[in-house]
Write a protein that holds these residues in place. Sequence first.
Motif, short mmCIF file in Angstrom:
data_model
loop_
_atom_site.label_atom_id
_atom_site.label_comp_id
_atom_site.label_asym_id
_atom_site.label_seq_id
_atom_site.Cartn_x
_atom_site.Cartn_y
_atom_site.Cartn_z
N GLU A 9 -51.16 5.77 8.02
CA GLU A 9 -51.68 5.02 8.99
C GLU A 9 -53.04 6.50 9.63
O GLU A 9 -53.87 5.52 10.19
N ILE A 16 -61.81 5.94 9.03
CA ILE A 16 -62.71 5.05 9.55
C ILE A 16 -63.26 5.01 10.72
O ILE A 16 -63.75 4.64 11.88
N GLY A 31 -58.96 7.87 18.64
CA GLY A 31 -58.16 8.57 19.34
C GLY A 31 -57.90 9.13 20.63
O GLY A 31 -56.39 10.72 20.29
N ILE A 94 -56.59 -5.03 12.62
CA ILE A 94 -56.39 -5.19 11.72
C ILE A 94 -55.37 -5.22 11.11
O ILE A 94 -54.56 -4.46 11.33
N GLY A 125 -61.75 1.71 19.48
CA GLY A 125 -60.98 1.78 18.80
C GLY A 125 -59.94 -0.25 18.63
O GLY A 125 -61.21 0.19 17.92
N GLY A 126 -59.09 0.50 17.97
CA GLY A 126 -58.55 -0.85 17.48
C GLY A 126 -57.03 -1.12 17.46
O GLY A 126 -56.21 0.00 17.99
N ASP A 127 -56.30 -1.18 16.25
CA ASP A 127 -55.01 -1.64 16.68
C ASP A 127 -54.24 -1.96 14.72
O ASP A 127 -55.33 -2.20 13.86
N THR A 128 -53.58 -1.07 14.68
CA THR A 128 -53.18 -1.05 13.15
C THR A 128 -51.96 -1.48 12.53
O THR A 128 -50.99 -1.30 13.26
P1 ADP Z 1 -51.61 4.00 20.58
O1 ADP Z 1 -50.10 4.05 20.11
O2 ADP Z 1 -52.27 5.17 21.75
O3 ADP Z 1 -52.34 3.08 20.86
P2 ADP Z 1 -52.52 3.93 17.76
O4 ADP Z 1 -52.21 4.90 16.58
O5 ADP Z 1 -52.33 3.04 17.62
O6 ADP Z 1 -52.28 4.43 19.27
O7 ADP Z 1 -54.52 4.48 17.90
C1 ADP Z 1 -54.30 5.71 17.83
C2 ADP Z 1 -55.98 5.85 17.79
O8 ADP Z 1 -57.07 5.00 16.56
C3 ADP Z 1 -56.92 4.80 19.04
O9 ADP Z 1 -57.95 5.00 19.93
C4 ADP Z 1 -57.05 3.80 18.76
O10 ADP Z 1 -57.82 2.91 19.05
C5 ADP Z 1 -57.77 3.95 17.30
N1 ADP Z 1 -57.90 2.76 16.27
C6 ADP Z 1 -56.24 2.39 15.60
N2 ADP Z 1 -56.13 1.36 14.27
C7 ADP Z 1 -57.86 1.15 14.65
C8 ADP Z 1 -58.61 0.61 13.73
N3 ADP Z 1 -57.78 -0.36 13.00
N4 ADP Z 1 -59.88 0.21 14.12
C9 ADP Z 1 -59.96 1.01 15.36
N5 ADP Z 1 -59.80 2.14 15.82
C10 ADP Z 1 -58.26 1.64 15.33
#
Ligand code: ADP
Length: 332
Positions: A9, A16, A31, A94, A125-128
């Motif tokens: 991940e 990206i 980040g 996503i 930013g976002g989430d995966t």
């Molecule tokens: P956290 O546990 O702090 O939420 P993540 O590992 O989910 O950390 O995310 C790390 C960084 O990557 C954060 O800045 C988050 O916004 C970004 N991020 C995570 N997934 C995605 C994605 N699918 N698209 C864009 N940014 C992402």
Amino acid sequence: MNNLAIQDEFAFIDRIKPVRTFQTGLLTGIGDDAALFRPVQDMEQVICMDTMVEGVHFTTDTMSPSQVGYKALAVNISDIAAMGGIPTFYLVSIAIPKKWSEADLLSIYDGMAMLANKYKMDLIGGDTVSIADTLTVTVTVLGVVEKDKHLLRSNAKPGDIVFVTGTLGDSAAGLELLLHKGKEFSFSEHEKNLVSKHQYPEPQVEIGRTLSKLERVSLNDISDGLASEANEIAKSSQVVITINEELIPYSESIKEVAKSKSLEYALYGGEDFQLVGTMSPTDWQHVKKVSDQSGLPIKKIGTVSSGEPIVYLYRDGTYYTIDRKGYNHFTK
Ligand code: ADP
Ligand code: MG
């Protein structure tokens, strides 16, 4: 995170992460725990979110991964345009099923970057996460608009004219072609135009900005078809909207390929992501002059009057009421 189609991940997020940024107010993007930006002075913040689900909003038979990304961002930019705003930042959540490859996932982000570069937007930013079967992309877009210049659906007044931008029905006609023939079919030039309107809708940010300079404009973007959007304005503004069927603008391509269905597509097809709204006749004189001189694609299609909120379609001397649903609901 386990169970993901992607191996790592963190490596995926690294890939990206944009290599450059546009917005000067951005302090920290991807980040850290959250993004941080400084709001632009004297501007209001606009924010919206839309989700695309595989099998519901797109299928891999009709859209490439890059087109899915492009469209997921486009539909949100269109909402910002409908408020008269400038898009600035976006976030992407996503949900990934195992069957999607990492290359295809990166293509989704490439598709979004096409528009982000055009509008100088930053991915911040976002989430995966993983999901069983259907890829799901949720995009949040932030934007700005000058104080008191935002364009609301509730701004229409009796006496206004009704306008639309561009041409209507193209996206639905394109989708119909894709569903019958598949995205690999060798389409004619006119068919290609329609297919492209479905796969790469153009949000109308520039016209939204032009309209935000006017005294009072009601505005909505056309995501669900003219019938639905006009009804939303009528309801929000508590007015009657009458659309003259003869004035609905159509492309040469839809006239060539799907003339008999063009009205149905315009009213109920949706996904054109053009703008529909109303303005005073005085403002319209001005806009029409600019439009005639510079080719700004904006056309008068009807009028606003007082009464219980309803939308009429005027056709061959008869008024039909149109609600937000299907053609079957066409009643005298
Ligand atoms: P956290 O546990 O702090 O939420 P993540 O590992 O989910 O950390 O995310 C790390 C960084 O990557 C954060 O800045 C988050 O916004 C970004 N991020 C995570 N997934 C995605 C994605 N699918 N698209 C864009 N940014 C992402
Ligand atoms: Mg997270």
